[in-house]
Design a protein around this motif. Sequence first.
Motif, PDB file in Angstrom:
ATOM      1  N   UNK A   1       0.659  -1.143  -0.262  1.00 49.76           N
ATOM      2  CA  UNK A   1      -0.297   0.074  -0.399  1.00 49.76           C
ATOM      3  C   UNK A   1       1.169   1.319  -0.111  1.00 49.76           C
ATOM      4  N   UNK A   2       1.621   1.137   0.610  1.00 51.23           N
ATOM      5  CA  UNK A   2       2.695   2.495   0.332  1.00 51.23           C
ATOM      6  C   UNK A   2       3.529   2.841  -0.448  1.00 51.23           C
ATOM      7  N   UNK A   3       3.795   1.462  -0.941  1.00 49.44           N
ATOM      8  CA  UNK A   3       4.329   1.675  -2.369  1.00 49.44           C
ATOM      9  C   UNK A   3       3.449   2.225  -3.723  1.00 49.44           C
ATOM     10  N   UNK A   4       2.056   2.514  -3.620  1.00 55.52           N
ATOM     11  CA  UNK A   4       1.607   3.147  -4.705  1.00 55.52           C
ATOM     12  C   UNK A   4       0.795   3.963  -4.151  1.00 55.52           C
ATOM     13  N   UNK A   5       1.107   5.285  -5.105  1.00 53.83           N
ATOM     14  CA  UNK A   5       0.570   6.426  -5.053  1.00 53.83           C
ATOM     15  C   UNK A   5      -0.534   7.224  -5.833  1.00 53.83           C
ATOM     16  N   UNK A   6      -1.751   6.541  -5.086  1.00 49.57           N
ATOM     17  CA  UNK A   6      -2.542   7.102  -5.857  1.00 49.57           C
ATOM     18  C   UNK A   6      -3.433   8.323  -5.635  1.00 49.57           C
ATOM     19  N   UNK A   7      -3.724   9.070  -6.114  1.00 48.57           N
ATOM     20  CA  UNK A   7      -4.481   9.982  -5.525  1.00 48.57           C
ATOM     21  C   UNK A   7      -5.702  10.431  -6.372  1.00 48.57           C
ATOM     22  N   UNK A   8      -6.818  11.191  -6.081  1.00 42.15           N
ATOM     23  CA  UNK A   8      -7.929  11.367  -6.075  1.00 42.15           C
ATOM     24  C   UNK A   8      -8.249  12.822  -5.899  1.00 42.15           C
ATOM     25  N   UNK A   9      -8.846  13.278  -7.236  1.00 45.87           N
ATOM     26  CA  UNK A   9      -9.069  14.789  -7.382  1.00 45.87           C
ATOM     27  C   UNK A   9     -10.154  15.251  -7.151  1.00 45.87           C
ATOM     28  N   UNK A  10     -10.770  15.855  -6.537  1.00 42.26           N
ATOM     29  CA  UNK A  10     -12.485  16.376  -5.765  1.00 42.26           C
ATOM     30  C   UNK A  10     -12.267  17.496  -6.831  1.00 42.26           C
ATOM     31  N   UNK A  11     -12.873  17.352  -7.134  1.00 42.68           N
ATOM     32  CA  UNK A  11     -13.816  19.164  -8.398  1.00 42.68           C
ATOM     33  C   UNK A  11     -14.778  19.231  -7.772  1.00 42.68           C
ATOM     34  N   UNK A  12     -14.511  20.836  -8.284  1.00 47.49           N
ATOM     35  CA  UNK A  12     -15.717  22.084  -6.885  1.00 47.49           C
ATOM     36  C   UNK A  12     -16.697  21.331  -7.711  1.00 47.49           C
TER      37      UNK A  12
END
Length: 109
Positions: free
Chosen positions: A92-103
Amino acid sequence: QRWAGVNRAQAAVLAHACLLVDLDLHEVTGKLNQLYRLCNNAQQFDPTACTCLRAELPPAPQLAPADFVAEVAQRLAALLSEAFGISNRAASQSLSLTSVQHPPDPAED
């Protein structure tokens, strides 16, 4: 993927990967292309040359984008853990997943 080095005998391939999980490809490539133009870079990206994971999966219960990204991260970590014999936490720490939130869109109010 890019070549780096002085010549072919002393070169390396720089490979980059990005897993697009759930996003509007036309919007993202439009913003990326605008950034490249502002930086005087002629390279442009075609949104039809990409796809995102959600578009390629069979229909499933609708999950909010952040929940879908979290589920993908969980599944990827489990696969990494199994394939490389490492703990799920390390995977899990090796993953870099980002969720972008739109306004919120004011037109939808």
